[in-house]
Design a protein around this motif. Structure first.
Motif, PDB file in Angstrom:
ATOM      1  N   THR A  74       0.822  -1.071   0.135  1.00  0.00           N
ATOM      2  CA  THR A  74      -0.017   0.126   0.016  1.00  0.00           C
ATOM      3  C   THR A  74       0.777   1.132   0.001  1.00  0.00           C
ATOM      4  OG1 THR A  74      -0.246  -0.142   2.373  1.00  0.00           O
ATOM      5  CG2 THR A  74      -1.918  -0.973   1.257  1.00  0.00           C
ATOM      6  N   ASP A  75       0.126   2.377  -0.298  1.00  0.00           N
ATOM      7  CA  ASP A  75       1.152   3.591  -0.432  1.00  0.00           C
ATOM      8  C   ASP A  75       1.321   4.127   0.980  1.00  0.00           C
ATOM      9  OD1 ASP A  75      -1.652   4.624  -0.037  1.00  0.00           O
ATOM     10  OD2 ASP A  75      -1.867   5.496  -1.812  1.00  0.00           O
ATOM     11  N   VAL A  76       0.523   4.228   1.837  1.00  0.00           N
ATOM     12  CA  VAL A  76       0.773   4.899   3.296  1.00  0.00           C
ATOM     13  C   VAL A  76      -0.153   4.133   4.318  1.00  0.00           C
ATOM     14  CG1 VAL A  76      -1.239   6.646   2.841  1.00  0.00           C
ATOM     15  CG2 VAL A  76       1.042   7.160   4.333  1.00  0.00           C
ATOM     16  N   LEU A  77       0.384   4.047   5.470  1.00  0.00           N
ATOM     17  CA  LEU A  77      -0.389   3.439   6.643  1.00  0.00           C
ATOM     18  C   LEU A  77      -0.064   4.582   7.653  1.00  0.00           C
ATOM     19  CD1 LEU A  77       1.353  -0.253   6.651  1.00  0.00           C
ATOM     20  CD2 LEU A  77      -1.014   0.484   6.158  1.00  0.00           C
ATOM     21  N   SER A  78      -1.314   4.581   8.268  1.00  0.00           N
ATOM     22  CA  SER A  78      -1.537   5.460   9.385  1.00  0.00           C
ATOM     23  C   SER A  78      -1.686   4.737  10.988  1.00  0.00           C
ATOM     24  CB  SER A  78      -2.721   6.526   9.550  1.00  0.00           C
ATOM     25  OG  SER A  78      -2.576   6.996   8.025  1.00  0.00           O
ATOM     26  N   ARG A  86       6.560   7.284  -5.989  1.00  0.00           N
ATOM     27  CA  ARG A  86       6.932   7.492  -7.694  1.00  0.00           C
ATOM     28  C   ARG A  86       6.091   6.929  -8.388  1.00  0.00           C
ATOM     29  NH1 ARG A  86      12.058   6.235  -4.830  1.00  0.00           N
ATOM     30  NH2 ARG A  86      13.296   7.940  -4.924  1.00  0.00           N
ATOM     31  N   GLU A  87       5.687   5.594  -8.181  1.00  0.00           N
ATOM     32  CA  GLU A  87       4.650   4.923  -9.223  1.00  0.00           C
ATOM     33  C   GLU A  87       3.324   5.601  -9.377  1.00  0.00           C
ATOM     34  OE1 GLU A  87       1.649   1.082  -8.692  1.00  0.00           O
ATOM     35  OE2 GLU A  87       3.769   0.918  -7.843  1.00  0.00           O
ATOM     36  N   GLN A  88       2.761   6.073  -8.177  1.00  0.00           N
ATOM     37  CA  GLN A  88       1.179   6.858  -8.315  1.00  0.00           C
ATOM     38  C   GLN A  88       1.550   8.163  -8.764  1.00  0.00           C
ATOM     39  OE1 GLN A  88      -0.620   4.273  -4.451  1.00  0.00           O
ATOM     40  NE2 GLN A  88      -0.408   6.557  -4.439  1.00  0.00           N
ATOM     41  N   ALA A  89       2.717   8.721  -8.523  1.00  0.00           N
ATOM     42  CA  ALA A  89       2.860  10.108  -9.239  1.00  0.00           C
ATOM     43  C   ALA A  89       2.911  10.025 -10.941  1.00  0.00           C
ATOM     44  CB  ALA A  89       4.106  10.795  -8.864  1.00  0.00           C
ATOM     45  N   SER A 127       3.216  15.470 -10.190  1.00  0.00           N
ATOM     46  CA  SER A 127       4.802  15.227  -9.842  1.00  0.00           C
ATOM     47  C   SER A 127       4.893  14.546  -8.347  1.00  0.00           C
ATOM     48  CB  SER A 127       5.138  16.888  -9.473  1.00  0.00           C
ATOM     49  OG  SER A 127       4.415  17.169  -8.199  1.00  0.00           O
ATOM     50  N   GLU A 128       5.921  14.049  -8.143  1.00  0.00           N
ATOM     51  CA  GLU A 128       6.270  13.320  -7.007  1.00  0.00           C
ATOM     52  C   GLU A 128       6.255  14.304  -5.560  1.00  0.00           C
ATOM     53  OE1 GLU A 128      10.166  11.564  -7.503  1.00  0.00           O
ATOM     54  OE2 GLU A 128       9.454   9.835  -8.998  1.00  0.00           O
ATOM     55  N   LYS A 129       6.366  15.247  -5.734  1.00  0.00           N
ATOM     56  CA  LYS A 129       6.002  16.248  -4.753  1.00  0.00           C
ATOM     57  C   LYS A 129       4.658  16.351  -4.279  1.00  0.00           C
ATOM     58  CE  LYS A 129       6.384  21.137  -3.438  1.00  0.00           C
ATOM     59  NZ  LYS A 129       7.158  22.360  -3.768  1.00  0.00           N
ATOM     60  N   ARG A 130       3.644  16.438  -5.450  1.00  0.00           N
ATOM     61  CA  ARG A 130       2.321  16.426  -4.916  1.00  0.00           C
ATOM     62  C   ARG A 130       2.045  15.026  -4.310  1.00  0.00           C
ATOM     63  NH1 ARG A 130      -2.703  14.208  -4.959  1.00  0.00           N
ATOM     64  NH2 ARG A 130      -4.303  15.799  -5.181  1.00  0.00           N
ATOM     65  N   ALA A 169       3.105  14.905  -0.834  1.00  0.00           N
ATOM     66  CA  ALA A 169       2.254  15.787   0.186  1.00  0.00           C
ATOM     67  C   ALA A 169       0.939  15.219   0.366  1.00  0.00           C
ATOM     68  CB  ALA A 169       2.371  17.171  -0.470  1.00  0.00           C
ATOM     69  N   PHE A 170       0.267  14.816  -0.751  1.00  0.00           N
ATOM     70  CA  PHE A 170      -0.784  14.313  -0.684  1.00  0.00           C
ATOM     71  C   PHE A 170      -0.998  13.065   0.367  1.00  0.00           C
ATOM     72  CE2 PHE A 170      -4.243  10.766  -1.711  1.00  0.00           C
ATOM     73  CZ  PHE A 170      -5.216  11.786  -1.600  1.00  0.00           C
ATOM     74  N   LEU A 171      -0.094  12.098   0.260  1.00  0.00           N
ATOM     75  CA  LEU A 171       0.022  11.048   1.131  1.00  0.00           C
ATOM     76  C   LEU A 171       0.103  11.179   2.632  1.00  0.00           C
ATOM     77  CD1 LEU A 171       1.554   8.342  -1.399  1.00  0.00           C
ATOM     78  CD2 LEU A 171      -0.857   8.471  -0.785  1.00  0.00           C
ATOM     79  N   ILE A 172       1.125  12.152   2.794  1.00  0.00           N
ATOM     80  CA  ILE A 172       1.448  12.616   4.175  1.00  0.00           C
ATOM     81  C   ILE A 172       0.155  13.383   4.691  1.00  0.00           C
ATOM     82  CG2 ILE A 172       2.751  14.184   5.699  1.00  0.00           C
ATOM     83  CD1 ILE A 172       5.002  13.352   3.828  1.00  0.00           C
ATOM     84  N   LEU A 173      -0.496  14.265   3.878  1.00  0.00           N
ATOM     85  CA  LEU A 173      -1.646  14.957   4.248  1.00  0.00           C
ATOM     86  C   LEU A 173      -2.907  13.757   4.857  1.00  0.00           C
ATOM     87  CD1 LEU A 173      -3.315  17.331   5.175  1.00  0.00           C
ATOM     88  CD2 LEU A 173      -3.748  17.609   2.482  1.00  0.00           C
ATOM     89  N   HIS A 174      -3.046  13.043   3.757  1.00  0.00           N
ATOM     90  CA  HIS A 174      -4.066  11.921   3.929  1.00  0.00           C
ATOM     91  C   HIS A 174      -3.667  11.242   5.138  1.00  0.00           C
ATOM     92  CE1 HIS A 174      -7.173   8.937   2.491  1.00  0.00           C
ATOM     93  NE2 HIS A 174      -6.130   8.123   3.079  1.00  0.00           N
TER      94      HIS A 174
END
Length: 164
Positions: free
Chosen positions: A64-68, A110-113, A119-122, A125-130
């Motif tokens: 998965t991309d991110v876990l919280s 990288r893959e999802q961007a 961009s990878e930056k977007r 930032a999105f995944l961290i915010l999420h």
């Protein structure tokens, strides 16, 4: 505010990823009106690492991309008034609220961007915010919850000038 970052994989983005993570955290906390200083841990991992974490902690055999991993329970999302009643919600040394841990897969950023055409930056930032929104009690299991999270994500990223 304290953001502790650990790298378990190489991170070679062409932007200040540490500074961006701090900016996203600070902007999210301000946007949500979080009334305390906060502490968050960010762990940057590979696809293999997040696969192992998913298997161990969630019984899911997938990357998965991110876990919280939130450390505070809220009466409802964005309702922070009652958390001070439990001293375990705060670091005894700093007094900061212990929001929780974020595990972010750099390979998926990288893959999802690339797949989403931004961009990878977007994506970073999105995944961290999420994930921060999850640490603040938000979820997206029901349609209404999902729409609320998406609205908050778009608003905060827009404030930061990070667009698709």
């Amino acid at each position: 505010m304290t953001l502790t970052v650990e790298e378990e994989t190489g991170v070679d983005f062409d932007f200040d990823w540490r500074g961006l993570a701090e900016e996203v955290l600070q902007t999210a906390l301000e946007a949500e009106g979080f009334p305390y200083e906060a502490e968050v841990s960010l762990l940057l991992v590979s696809a293999g690492d997040i696969l192992q974490i998913n298997r161990e902690h969630r019984g899911i055999d997938a990357v998965t991309d991110v876990l919280s991993f939130p450390l505070i329970s809220y009466p409802s999302p964005g309702e922070f008034g009652e958390i001070e009643a439990d001293e375990d919600n705060f670091n005894p040394d700093t007094g900061e609220a212990l929001l929780g841990d974020i595990v972010l897969c750099i390979d998926k950023v990288r893959e999802q961007a690339k797949n989403f055409g931004h961009s990878e930056k977007r994506e970073y930032a999105f995944l961290i915010l999420h994930s921060i929104l999850h640490l603040l009690g938000y979820d997206h299991m029901a349609q209404q919850e999902s729409e609320l999270m998406e609205e908050k994500q778009n608003k905060i990223l827009g404030q930061m000038g990070i667009l698709r």
